[in-house]
Design a protein around this motif. Structure first.
Motif, PDB file in Angstrom:
ATOM      1  N   GLN A  37      -7.327   3.145   2.644  1.00 45.99           N
ATOM      2  CA  GLN A  37      -6.821   3.148   4.013  1.00 45.99           C
ATOM      3  C   GLN A  37      -7.403   1.955   4.755  1.00 45.99           C
ATOM      4  N   VAL A  38      -6.562   1.303   5.519  1.00 48.39           N
ATOM      5  CA  VAL A  38      -6.970   0.107   6.255  1.00 48.39           C
ATOM      6  C   VAL A  38      -7.107   0.453   7.725  1.00 48.39           C
ATOM      7  N   GLN A  39      -8.221   0.052   8.308  1.00 48.24           N
ATOM      8  CA  GLN A  39      -8.478   0.340   9.711  1.00 48.24           C
ATOM      9  C   GLN A  39      -9.011  -0.885  10.418  1.00 48.24           C
ATOM     10  N   ALA A  55     -11.691  -5.544  10.335  1.00 45.07           N
ATOM     11  CA  ALA A  55     -10.789  -4.788   9.467  1.00 45.07           C
ATOM     12  C   ALA A  55     -11.566  -4.283   8.265  1.00 45.07           C
ATOM     13  N   SER A  56     -11.264  -3.064   7.852  1.00 44.09           N
ATOM     14  CA  SER A  56     -11.943  -2.482   6.696  1.00 44.09           C
ATOM     15  C   SER A  56     -10.944  -1.704   5.844  1.00 44.09           C
ATOM     16  N   GLY A  57     -11.318  -1.498   4.573  1.00 42.68           N
ATOM     17  CA  GLY A  57     -10.451  -0.753   3.675  1.00 42.68           C
ATOM     18  C   GLY A  57     -10.044  -1.591   2.487  1.00 42.68           C
ATOM     19  N   THR A  58      -8.970  -1.169   1.837  1.00 45.19           N
ATOM     20  CA  THR A  58      -8.505  -1.835   0.621  1.00 45.19           C
ATOM     21  C   THR A  58      -7.598  -3.008   0.994  1.00 45.19           C
ATOM     22  N   ILE A  71      -1.623  -7.157   7.360  1.00 40.60           N
ATOM     23  CA  ILE A  71      -2.506  -6.979   6.200  1.00 40.60           C
ATOM     24  C   ILE A  71      -1.714  -6.693   4.944  1.00 40.60           C
ATOM     25  N   LEU A  72      -2.113  -7.323   3.850  1.00 36.31           N
ATOM     26  CA  LEU A  72      -1.578  -7.003   2.532  1.00 36.31           C
ATOM     27  C   LEU A  72      -2.586  -6.095   1.837  1.00 36.31           C
ATOM     28  N   GLU A  73      -2.161  -4.854   1.568  1.00 39.30           N
ATOM     29  CA  GLU A  73      -3.071  -3.867   1.004  1.00 39.30           C
ATOM     30  C   GLU A  73      -3.275  -4.118  -0.484  1.00 39.30           C
ATOM     31  N   ALA A  76       1.060  -3.405   9.209  1.00 38.94           N
ATOM     32  CA  ALA A  76       0.686  -3.849  10.552  1.00 38.94           C
ATOM     33  C   ALA A  76      -0.251  -2.791  11.128  1.00 38.94           C
ATOM     34  N   ARG A  77      -1.456  -3.175  11.409  1.00 36.54           N
ATOM     35  CA  ARG A  77      -2.441  -2.226  11.909  1.00 36.54           C
ATOM     36  C   ARG A  77      -2.900  -2.612  13.301  1.00 36.54           C
ATOM     37  N   TRP A  78      -3.184  -1.585  14.115  1.00 33.37           N
ATOM     38  CA  TRP A  78      -3.693  -1.750  15.474  1.00 33.37           C
ATOM     39  C   TRP A  78      -5.061  -1.088  15.580  1.00 33.37           C
ATOM     40  N   GLY A  79      -5.901  -1.687  16.383  1.00 36.58           N
ATOM     41  CA  GLY A  79      -7.158  -1.051  16.719  1.00 36.58           C
ATOM     42  C   GLY A  79      -6.944   0.022  17.769  1.00 36.58           C
ATOM     43  N   GLN A  80      -8.021   0.731  18.096  1.00 33.03           N
ATOM     44  CA  GLN A  80      -7.921   1.836  19.045  1.00 33.03           C
ATOM     45  C   GLN A  80      -7.926   1.356  20.490  1.00 33.03           C
ATOM     46  N   GLY A  81      -8.278   0.122  20.706  1.00 35.50           N
ATOM     47  CA  GLY A  81      -8.310  -0.435  22.056  1.00 35.50           C
ATOM     48  C   GLY A  81      -9.704  -0.396  22.647  1.00 35.50           C
TER      49      GLY A  81
END
Length: 121
Positions: free
Chosen positions: A1-3, A24-27, A99-101, A109-114
């Motif tokens: 999971q990418v976060q 960014a973290s994850g695979t 991000i390419l997993e 396409a990932r978003w942060g929590q703000g």
């Protein structure tokens, strides 16, 4: 999971500075464009700045000359240095990444929590 995880928001007086970070973290196989967006109360989310993996940048006219976006590809992190802040910069700031997993080779396409930035005048 990418976060994506943002940090660095807060309260600052007009004319002051803040630096936002987003990791960014994850695979993750590769991160293409990373960027910052913001949403002020009662307004739509708008682009602030973006930066490609090669370092090309793009800024909203309202922040040109005051904000600087940068990234550390080794740390999968994007930064936003904000100087000469004005009350109109008050908003929730979101980071975004293309991000390419690694495990599935899917493009995400990932978003942060703000993170809230409040500029007092």
């Amino acid at each position: 999971q990418v976060q994506l995880a943002e940090s660095g928001g807060g309260l600052v007086q007009a004319g002051g500075s803040l630096r936002l970070s987003c990791a960014a973290s994850g695979t993750i196989l590769r991160i293409n464009t990373m960027g910052w967006y913001r949403q002020a109360p009662g307004k739509q989310r708008e682009l602030v700045a973006t930066i490609t993996s090669g370092g090309s940048t793009n800024y909203a006219d309202s922040v040109k000359g005051r904000f600087t976006v940068s990234r550390d590809n080794a740390k999968n992190t994007v930064y936003l240095q904000m100087n000469s802040l004005v009350a109109e910069d008050t908003a929730v700031y979101y980071c975004n990444a293309d991000i390419l997993e690694l495990s599935t080779f899917r493009r995400l396409a990932r978003w942060g929590q703000g993170t809230l930035v409040t500029v007092s005048s």
